[in-house]
Design a protein around this motif. Structure first.
Motif, PDB file in Angstrom:
ATOM      1  N   GLY A 144       3.504 -16.126  16.082  1.00  0.00           N
ATOM      2  CA  GLY A 144       4.866 -16.110  16.617  1.00  0.00           C
ATOM      3  C   GLY A 144       5.328 -17.404  17.241  1.00  0.00           C
ATOM      4  O   GLY A 144       6.487 -17.799  17.088  1.00  0.00           O
ATOM      5  N   HIS A 145       4.428 -18.099  17.912  1.00  0.00           N
ATOM      6  CA  HIS A 145       4.818 -19.324  18.623  1.00  0.00           C
ATOM      7  C   HIS A 145       4.768 -20.549  17.727  1.00  0.00           C
ATOM      8  O   HIS A 145       5.135 -21.648  18.124  1.00  0.00           O
ATOM      9  N   HIS A 146       4.276 -20.362  16.486  1.00  0.00           N
ATOM     10  CA  HIS A 146       4.030 -21.516  15.613  1.00  0.00           C
ATOM     11  C   HIS A 146       5.332 -22.229  15.239  1.00  0.00           C
ATOM     12  O   HIS A 146       6.318 -21.575  14.898  1.00  0.00           O
ATOM     13  N   PRO A 147       5.333 -23.570  15.335  1.00  0.00           N
ATOM     14  CA  PRO A 147       6.568 -24.315  15.001  1.00  0.00           C
ATOM     15  C   PRO A 147       7.063 -24.036  13.575  1.00  0.00           C
ATOM     16  O   PRO A 147       8.272 -24.123  13.320  1.00  0.00           O
ATOM     17  N   ALA A 150       9.985 -21.666  13.345  1.00  0.00           N
ATOM     18  CA  ALA A 150      11.289 -22.239  13.696  1.00  0.00           C
ATOM     19  C   ALA A 150      11.759 -23.175  12.589  1.00  0.00           C
ATOM     20  O   ALA A 150      12.924 -23.169  12.194  1.00  0.00           O
ATOM     21  N   GLU A 151      10.819 -23.945  12.023  1.00  0.00           N
ATOM     22  CA  GLU A 151      11.162 -24.928  10.997  1.00  0.00           C
ATOM     23  C   GLU A 151      11.689 -24.274   9.733  1.00  0.00           C
ATOM     24  O   GLU A 151      12.378 -24.905   8.937  1.00  0.00           O
ATOM     25  N   MET A 152      11.334 -23.036   9.521  1.00  0.00           N
ATOM     26  CA  MET A 152      11.626 -22.434   8.227  1.00  0.00           C
ATOM     27  C   MET A 152      13.059 -21.939   8.087  1.00  0.00           C
ATOM     28  O   MET A 152      13.447 -21.485   7.022  1.00  0.00           O
ATOM     29  N   ASP A 153      13.847 -22.020   9.157  1.00  0.00           N
ATOM     30  CA  ASP A 153      15.244 -21.579   9.077  1.00  0.00           C
ATOM     31  C   ASP A 153      15.344 -20.173   8.494  1.00  0.00           C
ATOM     32  O   ASP A 153      16.065 -19.932   7.523  1.00  0.00           O
ATOM     33  N   THR A 154      14.593 -19.279   9.100  1.00  0.00           N
ATOM     34  CA  THR A 154      14.490 -17.928   8.560  1.00  0.00           C
ATOM     35  C   THR A 154      15.760 -17.107   8.779  1.00  0.00           C
ATOM     36  O   THR A 154      16.387 -17.198   9.834  1.00  0.00           O
ATOM     37  N   PHE A 155      16.140 -16.304   7.783  1.00  0.00           N
ATOM     38  CA  PHE A 155      17.198 -15.289   7.949  1.00  0.00           C
ATOM     39  C   PHE A 155      16.559 -14.021   8.506  1.00  0.00           C
ATOM     40  O   PHE A 155      15.628 -13.485   7.894  1.00  0.00           O
ATOM     41  N   TYR A 156      17.052 -13.553   9.642  1.00  0.00           N
ATOM     42  CA  TYR A 156      16.536 -12.316  10.236  1.00  0.00           C
ATOM     43  C   TYR A 156      17.545 -11.182  10.050  1.00  0.00           C
ATOM     44  O   TYR A 156      18.755 -11.410  10.065  1.00  0.00           O
ATOM     45  N   THR A 157      17.034  -9.969   9.911  1.00  0.00           N
ATOM     46  CA  THR A 157      17.925  -8.802   9.886  1.00  0.00           C
ATOM     47  C   THR A 157      18.083  -8.292  11.315  1.00  0.00           C
ATOM     48  O   THR A 157      17.353  -8.701  12.212  1.00  0.00           O
ATOM     49  N   HIS A 158      19.049  -7.383  11.505  1.00  0.00           N
ATOM     50  CA  HIS A 158      19.250  -6.798  12.832  1.00  0.00           C
ATOM     51  C   HIS A 158      18.565  -5.444  12.912  1.00  0.00           C
ATOM     52  O   HIS A 158      18.617  -4.658  11.967  1.00  0.00           O
ATOM     53  N   ARG A 159      17.926  -5.168  14.031  1.00  0.00           N
ATOM     54  CA  ARG A 159      17.423  -3.828  14.313  1.00  0.00           C
ATOM     55  C   ARG A 159      18.524  -3.017  14.994  1.00  0.00           C
ATOM     56  O   ARG A 159      19.436  -3.584  15.601  1.00  0.00           O
ATOM     57  N   ALA A 160      18.403  -1.703  14.897  1.00  0.00           N
ATOM     58  CA  ALA A 160      19.364  -0.851  15.601  1.00  0.00           C
ATOM     59  C   ALA A 160      19.194  -1.040  17.113  1.00  0.00           C
ATOM     60  O   ALA A 160      18.123  -1.444  17.578  1.00  0.00           O
ATOM     61  N   GLU A 161      20.273  -0.780  17.848  1.00  0.00           N
ATOM     62  CA  GLU A 161      20.252  -0.877  19.312  1.00  0.00           C
ATOM     63  C   GLU A 161      19.080  -0.063  19.866  1.00  0.00           C
ATOM     64  O   GLU A 161      18.901   1.105  19.510  1.00  0.00           O
ATOM     65  N   GLY A 162      18.257  -0.694  20.707  1.00  0.00           N
ATOM     66  CA  GLY A 162      17.157   0.044  21.329  1.00  0.00           C
ATOM     67  C   GLY A 162      15.882   0.053  20.505  1.00  0.00           C
ATOM     68  O   GLY A 162      14.837   0.481  20.977  1.00  0.00           O
TER      69      GLY A 162
END
Ligand code: 2NL
Length: 356
Positions: A144-147, A150-162
């Motif tokens: 998780g902390h690996h640079p 961050a370098e990979m410009d990842t597209f993240y999806t959204h989780r539902a609220e909560g």
């Protein structure tokens, strides 16, 4: 009676068209036509008269009907003759050009790459484009902390609220497919994984979706030497000429040791040519699969080792077919590609462009 006959035969012979003929028919042999009226008068005649006039009227009626039919056919023939004279086709005119579809260069190159590796015993593996962060990162020794995350410009999806689970990602490489294959089949493995990958990057040389093919070979006695042979064999087959390779030490979290691979090329007049000259072009990352990655895939690193590599397909297509700009892949106007000499556009079959 003879006058009647001459009159109608003359009128029929001079009739200009079918309409005029029909009028004549009604006038002569229609219900109230001249000849029909004459037939009605037969009743007032003596039997002797009737025996002469009756057959004569019938014969006249038949003659007129025949003349009408003959004239009708003659008019139709003349009309057809007229059409044949005026409505003609020049069968020597060139055909109208038709819009032509063809295999997209990316699909074509993917096929070519797949065929070459298939000849060396590699199967094709595919997997999801939306991945868990475990398959896309953790399993590949990218914590998780690996640079690199961050370098990979990842597209993240959204989780539902909560929902506090880590979000899914659009895969940034096809490596997750290889982890899934390790889990599924265990060693030995020989696969390539072509497919779409995603990074949030867009400029002259980057598009947010691009194509990658990764390769993986795991067995009990696999070395960097096998990697070098396979890659040289691949590049020579793909470019249709012997291609020298150069390995430079590098670093990836998922391989150890790691090497970047350059291929021999020449630069002349701003044009790059592969397989000749004294320049080098970086095209690929590779290495021996990191023990932690084997472990993540459920394979014992004390028993097995393997090599892995990753190449960009878009880049390969541009190099082989001389396409100077990535945007060509997103431009549906094939005339543009043809202008740049994408020869396989003019070849009818999928493997027609394969130069082996
Ligand atoms: C690059 C780097 C690379 C790999 C991809 C890989 C996959 C597994 C394990 C280990 Cl499952 N490695 N893939 C390895 C080295 C480099 O791609 O720059 N590609 C254009």
């Amino acid at each position: 009676m003879e006058d009647l006959r001459n009159k109608y035969l003359e009128l029929i012979s001079n009739a200009a068209d079918e309409g005029a003929l029909e009028e004549l028919r009604v006038q002569a042999v229609g219900k109230k036509g001249e000849i029909s009226l004459k037939m009605r008068e037969l009743g007032k005649m003596t039997p002797e008269e009737r025996q002469v006039v009756g057959p004569a009227l019938n014969a006249l009626k038949n003659e007129i009907n025949s003349a009408l039919a003959a004239k009708k056919a003659a008019l139709a023939d003349a009309a057809l003759e007229e059409r044949l004279k005026t409505e003609w086709l020049d069968v020597t005119l060139p055909a109208r050009a038709r819009r032509q579809g063809s295999i997209h260069p990316i699909s074509q190159v993917t096929e070519e790459v797949t065929a070459i590796f298939a000849d060396m015993g590699f199967a094709v593996a595919e997997g999801p484009q939306i991945e868990t962060d475990w398959y896309n990162f953790d399993a590949l020794n990218i914590p998780g902390h690996h640079p690199a995350r961050a370098e990979m410009d990842t597209f993240y999806t959204h989780r539902a609220e909560g929902d506090n689970r880590p979000p899914h990602v659009l895969r940034t490489h096809t490596s997750p497919v290889q982890i899934r294959s390790m889990e599924k089949t265990g060693a030995p493995i020989r696969i390539i994984c072509p497919g779409r990958v995603y990074r949030a990057d867009y400029d002259q040389t980057h598009t947010p979706m691009f194509h990658q093919v990764e390769g993986l070979a795991i067995d009990k006695d696999i070395s960097m030497a096998n990697l070098k042979w396979v890659l040289e064999e691949f590049f020579s087959a793909f470019f249709g000429t012997h291609v020298e390779t150069r390995f430079r030490a590098s670093h990836f979290p998922f391989t150890e040791p790691s090497a970047e691979v350059d291929i021999q090329c020449s630069w002349e007049g701003g044009q790059v040519k592969v397989g000749e000259g004294n320049d080098w072009l970086e095209v690929l990352g590779s290495g021996m699969v990191h023990p932690k990655v084997l472990q993540a895939g459920g394979i014992d690193p004390n028993e097995y080792q393997g090599f892995a590599f990753g190449i960009g397909i878009d880049r390969l297509a541009m190099l082989k077919y001389g396409i100077p700009d990535l945007r060509a892949f997103f431009d549906s106007d094939l005339r543009w590609l043809r202008h740049y000499g994408f020869a396989s556009l003019d070849q009818p079959t999928l493997h027609g462009g394969l130069s082996r």
